[in-house]
Motif scaffolding. Structure first.
Motif, PDB file in Angstrom:
ATOM      1  N   ARG A 356      24.309  -8.325  21.301  1.00  0.00           N
ATOM      2  CA  ARG A 356      23.448  -8.213  22.495  1.00  0.00           C
ATOM      3  C   ARG A 356      23.935  -9.316  23.424  1.00  0.00           C
ATOM      4  O   ARG A 356      23.785 -10.491  23.108  1.00  0.00           O
ATOM      5  CB  ARG A 356      21.977  -8.487  22.175  1.00  0.00           C
ATOM      6  N   VAL A 357      24.505  -8.914  24.538  1.00  0.00           N
ATOM      7  CA  VAL A 357      25.151  -9.919  25.386  1.00  0.00           C
ATOM      8  C   VAL A 357      24.366 -10.114  26.678  1.00  0.00           C
ATOM      9  O   VAL A 357      23.907  -9.146  27.300  1.00  0.00           O
ATOM     10  CB  VAL A 357      26.603  -9.490  25.709  1.00  0.00           C
ATOM     11  N   VAL A 358      24.213 -11.368  27.060  1.00  0.00           N
ATOM     12  CA  VAL A 358      23.679 -11.652  28.394  1.00  0.00           C
ATOM     13  C   VAL A 358      24.616 -12.659  29.047  1.00  0.00           C
ATOM     14  O   VAL A 358      25.063 -13.614  28.420  1.00  0.00           O
ATOM     15  CB  VAL A 358      22.212 -12.159  28.338  1.00  0.00           C
ATOM     16  N   ASN A 359      24.994 -12.386  30.292  1.00  0.00           N
ATOM     17  CA  ASN A 359      25.832 -13.358  31.001  1.00  0.00           C
ATOM     18  C   ASN A 359      25.126 -13.866  32.255  1.00  0.00           C
ATOM     19  O   ASN A 359      24.346 -13.143  32.883  1.00  0.00           O
ATOM     20  CB  ASN A 359      27.222 -12.790  31.329  1.00  0.00           C
ATOM     21  N   LEU A 360      25.358 -15.139  32.544  1.00  0.00           N
ATOM     22  CA  LEU A 360      24.794 -15.771  33.740  1.00  0.00           C
ATOM     23  C   LEU A 360      25.940 -16.204  34.639  1.00  0.00           C
ATOM     24  O   LEU A 360      26.883 -16.862  34.170  1.00  0.00           O
ATOM     25  CB  LEU A 360      23.996 -17.021  33.358  1.00  0.00           C
ATOM     26  N   THR A 448      23.485  -7.483  29.591  1.00  0.00           N
ATOM     27  CA  THR A 448      22.730  -7.726  30.827  1.00  0.00           C
ATOM     28  C   THR A 448      23.384  -8.876  31.582  1.00  0.00           C
ATOM     29  O   THR A 448      23.692  -9.916  31.006  1.00  0.00           O
ATOM     30  CB  THR A 448      21.251  -8.063  30.514  1.00  0.00           C
ATOM     31  N   HIS A 449      23.618  -8.634  32.853  1.00  0.00           N
ATOM     32  CA  HIS A 449      24.241  -9.636  33.727  1.00  0.00           C
ATOM     33  C   HIS A 449      23.197 -10.172  34.690  1.00  0.00           C
ATOM     34  O   HIS A 449      22.474  -9.408  35.325  1.00  0.00           O
ATOM     35  CB  HIS A 449      25.405  -8.963  34.467  1.00  0.00           C
ATOM     36  N   LEU A 450      23.101 -11.500  34.751  1.00  0.00           N
ATOM     37  CA  LEU A 450      22.192 -12.144  35.710  1.00  0.00           C
ATOM     38  C   LEU A 450      23.037 -12.798  36.794  1.00  0.00           C
ATOM     39  O   LEU A 450      23.822 -13.715  36.508  1.00  0.00           O
ATOM     40  CB  LEU A 450      21.364 -13.221  35.006  1.00  0.00           C
ATOM     41  N   ASP A 451      22.883 -12.331  38.023  1.00  0.00           N
ATOM     42  CA  ASP A 451      23.577 -12.966  39.152  1.00  0.00           C
ATOM     43  C   ASP A 451      22.652 -14.048  39.702  1.00  0.00           C
ATOM     44  O   ASP A 451      21.638 -13.760  40.345  1.00  0.00           O
ATOM     45  CB  ASP A 451      23.913 -11.920  40.223  1.00  0.00           C
ATOM     46  N   ILE A 452      23.024 -15.306  39.442  1.00  0.00           N
ATOM     47  CA  ILE A 452      22.147 -16.440  39.768  1.00  0.00           C
ATOM     48  C   ILE A 452      22.631 -17.226  40.990  1.00  0.00           C
ATOM     49  O   ILE A 452      22.242 -18.385  41.179  1.00  0.00           O
ATOM     50  CB  ILE A 452      21.981 -17.386  38.549  1.00  0.00           C
ATOM     51  N   ALA A 453      23.448 -16.567  41.841  1.00  0.00           N
ATOM     52  CA  ALA A 453      23.979 -17.287  43.014  1.00  0.00           C
ATOM     53  C   ALA A 453      22.865 -17.810  43.926  1.00  0.00           C
ATOM     54  O   ALA A 453      23.019 -18.842  44.578  1.00  0.00           O
ATOM     55  CB  ALA A 453      24.937 -16.389  43.791  1.00  0.00           C
ATOM     56  N   GLY A 454      21.722 -17.103  43.965  1.00  0.00           N
ATOM     57  CA  GLY A 454      20.641 -17.528  44.861  1.00  0.00           C
ATOM     58  C   GLY A 454      19.649 -18.485  44.220  1.00  0.00           C
ATOM     59  O   GLY A 454      18.799 -19.060  44.908  1.00  0.00           O
ATOM     60  N   THR A 455      19.736 -18.653  42.909  1.00  0.00           N
ATOM     61  CA  THR A 455      18.695 -19.410  42.211  1.00  0.00           C
ATOM     62  C   THR A 455      19.205 -20.664  41.484  1.00  0.00           C
ATOM     63  O   THR A 455      18.406 -21.478  41.032  1.00  0.00           O
ATOM     64  CB  THR A 455      18.008 -18.509  41.151  1.00  0.00           C
ATOM     65  N   ALA A 456      20.521 -20.815  41.414  1.00  0.00           N
ATOM     66  CA  ALA A 456      21.082 -21.929  40.635  1.00  0.00           C
ATOM     67  C   ALA A 456      20.868 -23.280  41.297  1.00  0.00           C
ATOM     68  O   ALA A 456      20.877 -24.316  40.634  1.00  0.00           O
ATOM     69  CB  ALA A 456      22.571 -21.697  40.392  1.00  0.00           C
ATOM     70  N   PHE A 471      18.592 -23.155  36.465  1.00  0.00           N
ATOM     71  CA  PHE A 471      18.065 -21.788  36.335  1.00  0.00           C
ATOM     72  C   PHE A 471      18.740 -21.024  35.195  1.00  0.00           C
ATOM     73  O   PHE A 471      19.962 -20.994  35.092  1.00  0.00           O
ATOM     74  CB  PHE A 471      18.263 -21.007  37.641  1.00  0.00           C
ATOM     75  N   GLY A 472      17.905 -20.402  34.384  1.00  0.00           N
ATOM     76  CA  GLY A 472      18.415 -19.576  33.289  1.00  0.00           C
ATOM     77  C   GLY A 472      18.351 -20.270  31.943  1.00  0.00           C
ATOM     78  O   GLY A 472      18.323 -19.606  30.906  1.00  0.00           O
ATOM     79  N   THR A 473      18.312 -21.611  31.956  1.00  0.00           N
ATOM     80  CA  THR A 473      18.274 -22.350  30.692  1.00  0.00           C
ATOM     81  C   THR A 473      17.010 -21.996  29.913  1.00  0.00           C
ATOM     82  O   THR A 473      17.064 -21.620  28.732  1.00  0.00           O
ATOM     83  CB  THR A 473      18.300 -23.872  30.946  1.00  0.00           C
ATOM     84  N   ARG A 474      15.872 -22.104  30.577  1.00  0.00           N
ATOM     85  CA  ARG A 474      14.608 -21.839  29.887  1.00  0.00           C
ATOM     86  C   ARG A 474      14.474 -20.356  29.560  1.00  0.00           C
ATOM     87  O   ARG A 474      13.940 -19.978  28.518  1.00  0.00           O
ATOM     88  CB  ARG A 474      13.438 -22.358  30.729  1.00  0.00           C
TER      89      ARG A 474
END
Ligand code: BES
Ligand code: MN
Ligand code: ZN
Length: 486
Positions: A356-360, A448-456, A471-474
């Motif tokens: 189960r892969v998630v990328n940030l 699942t891919h999380l595009d965090i360009a606006g939240t990092a 962002f994304g750590t928690r």
């Protein structure tokens, strides 16, 4: 270093504390039971409205009151924001040690954990390079809160422990993010991974440029080609005691500086591109927190790290390379480098056993236009896995909003000369075409891919404010926690 707060929980009388300041949460229209405070609420001098703070002195104790708003509107995210508001008020008074109590809530463990998170995140300042801290009040501790005690009659200790570990991990990720690119190089991130592995007994792989090239990771190598700094492919493996269920794979983009390469970026705000390693920072520190907590999961974390530089040896627009999974890629824009390094990292994570892969990744400027700093973009090939990631975001306040994939977007990234192009000529749905590109490297594995360009960074939420957000750590820790329970 982050300002570490010592957090404890206890039962008993909130009044019996040695802390210098008592923080008292107030719901609208509900007396606190502390007479002097309730009198001032009645007279309107102290407010229980959401985020309001006040100062009360009574019986030789100092209170910071913090409004929790209406009970039926209260959430764990509000508890985080209330915690941060309390820190601002307390720091303004020169407080160092806090003791917090408040009304019972429906989910008291969740409230207490979220409150502690808000306090820890708000107390963070990055001042490693300031000769004198902006918050320095001259007493040697730089004006920060040093301890927090939470007093309730419920069993909140376990939940608070997770909240504390997650928030501390987020602050460590912020430290990695905030470091300038001349310090936080791929080698530096590799050293951090190595320290995490040593501290928590994790398995570590650290690969250099020769290995990446020899292995056939042509997409990753193409980005690193213009950089004199050594790239690193970082792998941490965690096998939790009592783990069951599919092995998780966390993959984080760690471009330690993105100039755009030969497709050079304009100079305005280019300094922010030191944050282009934010996904990798979140993955490394979430992995550390998961190991620290001993969560019952198996996890493989993969962080591809390099600079993206223009150079006589750099990849040029139109160059064609072969990715690790054998697909050929036409690099039409060297500034679309994130998807290139992720392509090979995703293939490798799955090869190593991630199920189960998630990328940030701080992947596209377009996601900032679409979702601002409020939501990360969620893209997925699997509804259930996407829902799990979204739920972890909701629980932690690190929100994501799902956007679609569609064969018509896949058509847009077909290459003219190679299998796929990293940058379609059209700007149509460019956050989606980036996700469609990544999809080529995960096969049938739920991803699942999380595009965090606006939240990092510059999230603007009161508990993180400007600069790196972690962002994304928690979210990742929460995802692992949920996964370990199912
Ligand atoms: N790191 C950037 C995306 C980014 C931009 C993050 C601004 C945060 C703030 C990424 O590598 C990039 O340059 N993407 C390009 C892709 C394009 C060339 C297809 C973009 O979004 O413009
Ligand atoms: Mn770029
Ligand atoms: Zn980038």
């Amino acid at each position: 270093m982050p300002q570490i707060i010592e957090v404890t929980t206890r039962k008993g009388d909130p009044a019996e504390t040695s802390s210098d300041t008592r923080v008292v949460g107030l719901f609208v229209d509900e007396p606190s039971g502390i007479e002097s405070i309730d009198k001032l609420v009645e007279s309107g001098e102290v407010k229980a409205s959401y985020k309001s703070t006040g100062v009360v002195r009574s019986h030789s104790q100092r209170f910071v009151t913090v409004g929790m708003g209406k009970r039926d509107e209260f959430t764990n995210e509000r508890a985080r924001i209330v915690g941060a508001a309390a820190v601002t008020a307390a720091k303004g008074l020169g407080a160092k040690t806090l003791s917090a109590s408040g009304p019972d809530t429906e989910d008291l463990s969740g409230t207490a954990a979220a409150f502690a998170e808000g306090v820890i995140l708000k107390n963070y300042v990055f001042d490693a390079y300031k000769s004198k801290s902006d918050d320095d009040d001259g007493d040697g501790d730089d004006g920060f809160i040093t301890s927090l005690e939470i007093v309730t009659d419920a069993d909140i200790a376990d939940a608070v422990k997770i909240g504390v570990a997650s928030a501390n991990a987020a602050n460590r990720a912020r430290d990695l993010q905030n470091q300038p690119s001349n310090v936080a190089t791929p080698t530096y991130l590799g050293e951090r991974a190595s320290a995490i592995a040593a501290e928590h007994g994790l398995e570590l792989e650290l690969h250099d440029r020769d290995w990446i090239v020899d292995k056939g990771m042509g997409a990753f190598a193409a980005v690193a080609k213009g950089a004199v700094e050594e790239p690193r492919l970082i792998v941490l493996k965690y096998n939790g005691a009592g783990a069951s269920g599919p092995t998780l794979g966390f993959v984080g983009k760690a471009v330690t500086f993105d100039t755009g390469g030969i497709s050079l970026k304009p100079s305005g705000k280019m300094e922010e591109m030191k944050f282009d390693m934010s996904g990798g920072a979140a993955v490394l520190e979430a992995t550390a927190a998961i190991a620290e907590l001993g969560l019952p999961i198996n996890l493989i974390s993969v962080v591809p790290s390099t600079e993206n530089m223009p150079d006589a040896n750099a990849t040029k627009p139109g160059d064609i390379v072969t990715a690790y999974n054998g697909k050929t890629i036409e690099i039409d824009n060297t500034d679309a480098e994130g998807r290139l390094i992720l392509a090979d990292a995703l293939t490798y994570a799955i090869e190593l056993g991630a199920e189960r892969v998630v990328n940030l990744a701080t992947l596209t400027g377009a996601i900032i236009v679409a979702l601002g700093s409020t939501y990360a973009g969620i893209f997925s090939n699997d509804d259930e896995w996407a829902a799990a990631v979204e739920a972890a975001g909701d629980a932690t306040g690190e929100l994501g909003h799902r956007l679609p994939l569609h064969p018509e977007f896949a058509d847009l990234i077909k290459g003219k000369y190679a299998d796929i192009s990293n940058a379609p000529g059209s700007r149509k749905g460019s956050s989606i075409t980036a996700a469609e590109f990544l999809k080529n490297f995960v096969g049938d594995t739920p991803w699942t891919h999380l595009d965090i360009a606006g939240t990092a960074w510059d999230l603007g939420r009161n508990y993180v404010g400007s600069g790196a957000s972690g962002f994304g750590t928690r979210l990742l820790v929460e995802l692992a926690r949920e996964h370990g329970e199912s």
